[in-house]
Motif scaffolding. Structure first.
Motif, short mmCIF file in Angstrom:
data_model
loop_
_atom_site.label_atom_id
_atom_site.label_comp_id
_atom_site.label_asym_id
_atom_site.label_seq_id
_atom_site.Cartn_x
_atom_site.Cartn_y
_atom_site.Cartn_z
N ASN A 1 -119.19 -26.14 -66.37
CA ASN A 1 -120.29 -26.17 -65.44
C ASN A 1 -120.14 -25.69 -64.18
N GLY A 2 -118.87 -25.90 -63.60
CA GLY A 2 -118.79 -25.27 -62.27
C GLY A 2 -118.77 -23.77 -61.84
N TRP A 3 -118.76 -23.18 -63.15
CA TRP A 3 -118.58 -21.71 -62.99
C TRP A 3 -119.95 -21.06 -63.23
N ASN A 4 -120.92 -21.86 -63.39
CA ASN A 4 -122.52 -21.18 -63.54
C ASN A 4 -123.18 -21.94 -62.56
N PRO A 5 -123.92 -21.34 -61.64
CA PRO A 5 -125.09 -22.14 -61.08
C PRO A 5 -126.17 -22.81 -61.82
N THR A 6 -126.77 -22.05 -62.80
CA THR A 6 -127.75 -22.48 -63.48
C THR A 6 -127.39 -23.74 -64.19
N TRP A 7 -126.05 -23.78 -64.60
CA TRP A 7 -125.60 -25.18 -65.40
C TRP A 7 -125.52 -26.35 -64.50
N LEU A 8 -125.08 -25.62 -63.38
CA LEU A 8 -124.78 -26.70 -62.42
C LEU A 8 -126.16 -27.63 -62.00
N LEU A 9 -127.11 -26.80 -62.13
CA LEU A 9 -128.49 -27.45 -61.60
C LEU A 9 -128.84 -28.88 -62.28
N GLY A 10 -128.57 -28.86 -63.39
CA GLY A 10 -128.84 -30.21 -64.22
C GLY A 10 -127.64 -30.78 -64.83
N ALA A 11 -126.51 -30.60 -64.12
CA ALA A 11 -125.34 -31.19 -64.51
C ALA A 11 -125.31 -32.63 -64.53
N ASN A 12 -126.00 -33.11 -63.61
CA ASN A 12 -125.82 -34.54 -63.39
C ASN A 12 -126.79 -35.26 -64.18
N ASP A 13 -127.93 -34.69 -64.82
CA ASP A 13 -128.65 -35.24 -66.06
C ASP A 13 -127.78 -35.30 -67.19
N VAL A 14 -126.85 -34.68 -67.08
CA VAL A 14 -125.88 -34.81 -68.57
C VAL A 14 -124.70 -35.88 -68.25
N VAL A 15 -124.14 -35.87 -67.39
CA VAL A 15 -123.26 -36.77 -66.85
C VAL A 15 -123.10 -36.91 -65.38
#
Length: 392
Positions: free
Chosen positions: A132-146
């Motif tokens: 997730n640290g390689w794509n800003p769009t994945w980063l946006l909701g990463a804290n909603d995953v873990v």
């Protein structure tokens, strides 16, 4: 390659304990001032708020300690038949079991039991694959995953490049040169990168540029430099930190503390994170030479030992603390400063209790499974060789 001698690493667990307490403190501050845990807008004393917020730099302390111990471990195991395969197996089973349990608790359970929305597939896949640290769009909701998954993604990204780093940086001069080069590149390119965001969300882009591995890599190199000073040869630095007198070591310790005390008050630039990296490396060097009992002690070492579980569980414990304080009507009777301190104490106590259990029943079995897989693979490789020798 000469194996590193067995060394006492109590100071490492203590540093991990400091790191997770710092992270918990920073999130407690955010709960009070940003997420309105008191049910209203509440501001803590400016000095307390500023120092508490910098507890987030505990993540960088984790990075420094991780790099130091990874180099120590890789040197020790360099004679294995497949050292890098074994390295990845150990790292995966060190991280994945507890991380995926956190995913089940924080993301899957609310979706199944309460009908909460699941983040987009790309975000879920990026987080669970630690990319997730390689794509800003994945980063946006990463804290909603873990919650906190971004830093674990950075750590795992470092594991990916670690063999190259290990092979390239085989002495202190090379490490120092690489560190200086990376610092110059990161500092110089910071403003141009922020000034030309490739995505519409400039704030997200700024956050991404801060956390992605190229910007955090110098922090790891500070830890690698500390490794060479302590366990290899780094000229006069090695001689001093192994054999120097306690007075001079105490001066270095105070320098690290001074940086950590002054930086939050006077430096707002995100690039100050590199100053923290330097301070943490100096702190590690000093504690190796002289383990102050008030800092390197059994309770703090235990917190450090369970710190990975603690990193993942403290988010839930902060919410538990909020509910407990709500039941006691503390939000109406306490000042924001005292409410913050009560939150820290309750959440820390809960985190230690829960994480001790998850460490024992999730982390330890996960690591044991990784070891069994390594042994099974070694046994399979040994079987054809044994059969060949018998047939001859």
């Amino acid at each position: 390659m000469q194996a590193a001698p067995k060394v006492q690493l109590d100071f490492v667990d203590a540093l991990r304990g400091i790191a997770i307490i710092g992270v918990l403190i920073s999130h407690a501050q955010r709960n009070v001032e940003i997420y309105q845990a008191m049910g209203r807008e509440a501001l803590m004393s400016p000095w307390l708020s500023r120092y508490a917020a910098q507890g987030a730099r505990g993540v960088q302390l984790f990075f420094v300690v991780s790099a130091l111990t990874l180099f120590l471990s890789a040197r020790k195991r360099s004679a294995e038949a497949t050292p890098w395969l074994n390295f990845y197996l150990r790292r995966f089973f060190r991280i994945a079991p507890m991380f995926y349990l956190a995913f089940a608790v924080y993301c899957l359970a609310p979706a199944v039991l309460k009908g909460h929305d699941v983040p987009p597939p790309g975000t879920v896949l990026g987080t669970l694959s630690f990319t997730n640290g390689w794509n800003p769009t994945w980063l946006l909701g990463a804290n909603d995953v873990v919650p906190g998954g971004w830093s674990i993604g950075v750590e795992m990204s470092f594991y990916i490049v670690f063999p190259l780093v290990f092979l390239a940086l085989h002495n202190f001069p090379r490490t120092l040169a690489a560190l200086v080069l990376l610092l110059v590149v990161d500092v110089v390119t910071w403003t141009p990168l922020l000034g030309h965001p490739p995505i519409a969300d400039a704030q997200l882009w700024q956050r991404f540029v801060f956390i992605w591995l190229p910007n955090q890599l110098p922090i790891f190199l500070f830890g690698i430099g500390a490794y060479f000073v302590l366990f290899e040869q780094a000229g006069r630095l090695t001689s001093f930190f192994r054999n120097g007198d306690r007075l001079h070591n105490g001066c270095w310790f105070m320098l690290a503390v001074a940086i950590l005390m002054i930086a939050p008050q006077w430096i707002d630039d995100p690039r100050a994170v590199f100053l923290y990296g330097a301070a943490f490396a100096i702190l590690a060097l000093s504690l190796y030479r002289q383990s102050y009992r008030w800092l390197v002690n059994a309770p703090l070492r235990h917190i450090g030992k369970i710190s990975f579980s603690g990193y993942l569980t403290h988010f839930a414990m902060l919410q538990v603390a909020r509910k407990v304080l709500g039941k006691l009507h503390a939000d109406t009777h306490l000042s924001p400063d005292i409410y913050f301190l009560a939150t820290v104490l309750l959440a820390l106590g809960g985190t230690v209790l829960v994480s001790t259990v998850t460490y024992r029943f999730v982390e330890v079995p996960g690591q044991a499974l990784g070891k069994r897989i390594i042994l099974a693979l070694e046994a399979r490789r040994a079987s054809p060789a044994s059969a060949g020798s018998v047939s001859q």
